[in-house]
Design a protein around this motif. Structure first.
Motif, PDB file in Angstrom:
ATOM      1  N   VAL A 293      57.001  39.164 -21.280  1.00  0.00           N
ATOM      2  CA  VAL A 293      56.473  38.808 -19.979  1.00  0.00           C
ATOM      3  C   VAL A 293      56.473  37.357 -20.068  1.00  0.00           C
ATOM      4  O   VAL A 293      55.869  36.858 -20.955  1.00  0.00           O
ATOM      5  CB  VAL A 293      55.163  39.357 -19.761  1.00  0.00           C
ATOM      6  N   GLU A 294      56.886  36.794 -18.900  1.00  0.00           N
ATOM      7  CA  GLU A 294      56.553  35.159 -18.395  1.00  0.00           C
ATOM      8  C   GLU A 294      55.971  35.434 -16.955  1.00  0.00           C
ATOM      9  O   GLU A 294      56.233  35.876 -16.265  1.00  0.00           O
ATOM     10  CB  GLU A 294      57.980  34.586 -18.500  1.00  0.00           C
ATOM     11  N   LEU A 295      54.941  34.392 -17.051  1.00  0.00           N
ATOM     12  CA  LEU A 295      54.184  34.070 -15.814  1.00  0.00           C
ATOM     13  C   LEU A 295      54.268  32.600 -15.358  1.00  0.00           C
ATOM     14  O   LEU A 295      54.318  31.792 -16.129  1.00  0.00           O
ATOM     15  CB  LEU A 295      52.730  34.389 -15.907  1.00  0.00           C
ATOM     16  N   THR A 296      54.489  32.567 -13.977  1.00  0.00           N
ATOM     17  CA  THR A 296      54.648  31.190 -13.578  1.00  0.00           C
ATOM     18  C   THR A 296      54.199  31.154 -12.100  1.00  0.00           C
ATOM     19  O   THR A 296      53.805  32.220 -11.439  1.00  0.00           O
ATOM     20  CB  THR A 296      56.073  30.706 -13.752  1.00  0.00           C
ATOM     21  N   THR A 297      54.094  30.170 -11.314  1.00  0.00           N
ATOM     22  CA  THR A 297      53.917  30.091 -10.006  1.00  0.00           C
ATOM     23  C   THR A 297      55.158  30.278  -9.059  1.00  0.00           C
ATOM     24  O   THR A 297      56.287  30.007  -9.575  1.00  0.00           O
ATOM     25  CB  THR A 297      53.082  28.835  -9.564  1.00  0.00           C
ATOM     26  N   GLN A 298      55.171  30.607  -7.832  1.00  0.00           N
ATOM     27  CA  GLN A 298      56.198  30.696  -6.885  1.00  0.00           C
ATOM     28  C   GLN A 298      56.772  29.482  -6.778  1.00  0.00           C
ATOM     29  O   GLN A 298      58.172  29.198  -6.933  1.00  0.00           O
ATOM     30  CB  GLN A 298      55.912  31.311  -5.607  1.00  0.00           C
ATOM     31  N   GLY A 299      56.081  28.310  -6.804  1.00  0.00           N
ATOM     32  CA  GLY A 299      56.698  27.161  -6.640  1.00  0.00           C
ATOM     33  C   GLY A 299      57.548  26.761  -7.890  1.00  0.00           C
ATOM     34  O   GLY A 299      58.674  26.046  -7.562  1.00  0.00           O
ATOM     35  N   GLU A 300      57.022  26.964  -9.006  1.00  0.00           N
ATOM     36  CA  GLU A 300      57.559  26.486 -10.427  1.00  0.00           C
ATOM     37  C   GLU A 300      58.806  27.190 -10.410  1.00  0.00           C
ATOM     38  O   GLU A 300      60.016  26.845 -10.828  1.00  0.00           O
ATOM     39  CB  GLU A 300      56.852  26.491 -11.419  1.00  0.00           C
ATOM     40  N   PHE A 301      58.832  28.479 -10.085  1.00  0.00           N
ATOM     41  CA  PHE A 301      60.065  29.441 -10.006  1.00  0.00           C
ATOM     42  C   PHE A 301      61.032  29.005  -9.150  1.00  0.00           C
ATOM     43  O   PHE A 301      62.266  28.880  -9.574  1.00  0.00           O
ATOM     44  CB  PHE A 301      59.619  30.798  -9.807  1.00  0.00           C
ATOM     45  N   LEU A 302      61.004  28.820  -7.838  1.00  0.00           N
ATOM     46  CA  LEU A 302      62.013  28.516  -6.941  1.00  0.00           C
ATOM     47  C   LEU A 302      62.602  27.098  -7.251  1.00  0.00           C
ATOM     48  O   LEU A 302      63.485  27.029  -7.020  1.00  0.00           O
ATOM     49  CB  LEU A 302      61.389  28.579  -5.462  1.00  0.00           C
ATOM     50  N   LEU A 303      61.695  26.250  -7.665  1.00  0.00           N
ATOM     51  CA  LEU A 303      62.067  24.976  -8.179  1.00  0.00           C
ATOM     52  C   LEU A 303      63.206  24.809  -9.058  1.00  0.00           C
ATOM     53  O   LEU A 303      64.136  24.293  -9.052  1.00  0.00           O
ATOM     54  CB  LEU A 303      61.111  23.727  -8.087  1.00  0.00           C
ATOM     55  N   GLY A 304      62.684  25.634 -10.114  1.00  0.00           N
ATOM     56  CA  GLY A 304      63.519  25.807 -11.256  1.00  0.00           C
ATOM     57  C   GLY A 304      64.635  26.428 -10.986  1.00  0.00           C
ATOM     58  O   GLY A 304      65.567  26.159 -11.705  1.00  0.00           O
ATOM     59  N   MET A 305      64.717  27.467 -10.177  1.00  0.00           N
ATOM     60  CA  MET A 305      66.019  28.236  -9.764  1.00  0.00           C
ATOM     61  C   MET A 305      67.048  27.173  -8.878  1.00  0.00           C
ATOM     62  O   MET A 305      68.032  27.676  -8.642  1.00  0.00           O
ATOM     63  CB  MET A 305      65.630  29.305  -9.046  1.00  0.00           C
ATOM     64  N   LEU A 307      65.734  25.246  -5.940  1.00  0.00           N
ATOM     65  CA  LEU A 307      65.436  25.587  -4.299  1.00  0.00           C
ATOM     66  C   LEU A 307      66.015  24.279  -3.683  1.00  0.00           C
ATOM     67  O   LEU A 307      66.460  24.070  -2.544  1.00  0.00           O
ATOM     68  CB  LEU A 307      63.880  25.494  -4.195  1.00  0.00           C
ATOM     69  N   LEU A 308      65.489  22.993  -4.056  1.00  0.00           N
ATOM     70  CA  LEU A 308      65.850  21.604  -3.468  1.00  0.00           C
ATOM     71  C   LEU A 308      67.359  21.668  -3.528  1.00  0.00           C
ATOM     72  O   LEU A 308      67.899  21.054  -2.367  1.00  0.00           O
ATOM     73  CB  LEU A 308      65.234  20.590  -4.189  1.00  0.00           C
TER      74      LEU A 308
END
Length: 355
Positions: A293-305, A307-308
């Protein structure tokens, strides 16, 4: 007075106060008058806006994550790509479009599933997905999915799964109930039922009078069923919701109607009832099946994927107004003062092999 409120008042008059979990289930899922049975909750004209409705970028990046999880698993086919609690179908529509562009072989060889309990919402989803190259199948539970690798997403799913509440009164914890006052108004009361202290969050032993603790066995059971599938057949899961990573005391039950908060007892069946998700408890349910299991915030997830980068690609073909809308969507989805910090992302994957 709503029709459902009349029926709840009659029910309590006949059997006595009901637990918060039962009240929440009636408000949301009653077959005749429940919120998800009768109302159109999503979008600007509804009561709240979910991430897929804000921008196509959300669904595209979720699709990429599930695709990468499928690749890491060895590109198994047949496999099922599923969404549980799919709202209007917007997320699945964006994912199907993305997968067909990424890998036509996946789009042609995988099966796609929508797991939805509301017949009315299933009809809305079928309208949204009409004309897509891949045709999903609809299921009411995960139990009827094909027995094959499962790659599943749930966005704002667990917040609507009913919770139990306990209130600290006297020298112990008592189940919080919904009952009637002398004027037949709905009110909260402390019931006779107690709770195993081991189920309560840290700090419960030192709680002040009136403190509230939330326990969510239905959420744990749902996560356990999903995790059992992935542990048995392979796959991955991605779950996005608002909540907390560290359990604690507090009343997070809330009602949302027309994009504003209201009293949770005011309009049964006409407001969305939710409670914050305890991701530590969900992690324990998935971990019990041997999953990572990995937990993160939505912001970190989307930026890491990316998003920008995706926003930049969309903006390059857009006019000034569209570029501003894309920029606003990035801020809403990932900004620390918007959904970026409040929403958490939970990834569940088969345990990494060692040796």
């Amino acid at each position: 007075m709503t029709r459902l409120r009349e029926r709840i008042v009659d029910l309590i008059g006949a059997v006595g106060p009901i637990p918060v979990s039962e009240y929440m289930a009636l408000c949301l899922f009653d077959p005749k008058d429940g919120y998800y049975t009768t109302r159109e909750p999503f979008g600007a004209a509804g009561d709240f806006v979910t991430a897929p409705e804000i921008s196509q970028m959300f669904g595209e990046l979720v699709a990429v994550w599930l695709y990468q999880a499928w690749q890491r698993a060895g590109r198994p086919l047949p496999a099922t790509f599923a969404e549980i609690g799919p709202g209007r179908g917007t997320l699945m529509k964006d994912m199907l479009r993305t997968w067909s562009r990424l890998d036509p072989a996946l789009a042609a060889g995988a099966s796609f599933a929508m797991i939805e309990t509301s017949p009315r919402l299933a009809d809305v989803q079928k309208e949204t997905l009409a004309g897509q190259s891949a045709a999903p199948a609809w299921h009411q539970t995960i139990d009827t999915l094909p027995q094959q690798p499962l790659f599943i997403v749930g966005n704002e799913l667990f917040d609507a799964v009913p919770i139990r509440q306990f209130v600290y009164v006297g020298a112990g914890w008592r189940e919080r109930m919904v009952g009637l006052d002398d004027a037949d108004n709905l009110r909260f009361f402390a019931g006779a039922g107690s709770v195993d202290p081991a189920l309560l969050p840290p700090g419960a032993a030192d709680a002040p009078q009136g403190a509230i603790a939330e326990v969510a066995p239905a959420r744990a059971a749902l996560m356990s069923a999903i995790a059992e599938r992935i542990a048995g057949y392979g796959g991955a899961g991605l779950f996005i919701d608002y909540g907390h990573l560290v359990p604690g005391l507090g009343d997070t039950l809330q009602a949302l109607r027309r994009h504003d908060h209201e009293d949770v007892l005011a309009n049964p069946g006409e407001a969305d009832l939710t409670a914050h998700v305890d991701f530590a408890a969900l992690s324990a349910s998935a971990g019990a099946h041997g999953l990572d299991v990995e937990l993160t915030t939505q912001g970190e997830f989307l930026l890491g994927m990316g998003l920008l980068e995706r926003a930049g690609a969309l903006g390059a073909k857009a006019d000034d107004g569209e570029r501003q809308a894309i920029s606003d969507a990035v801020e809403r989805l990932a900004g620390p003062d918007a959904m970026g910090e409040l929403f958490r992302v939970m990834k569940i994957l088969p345990a990494a092999k060692t040796g």
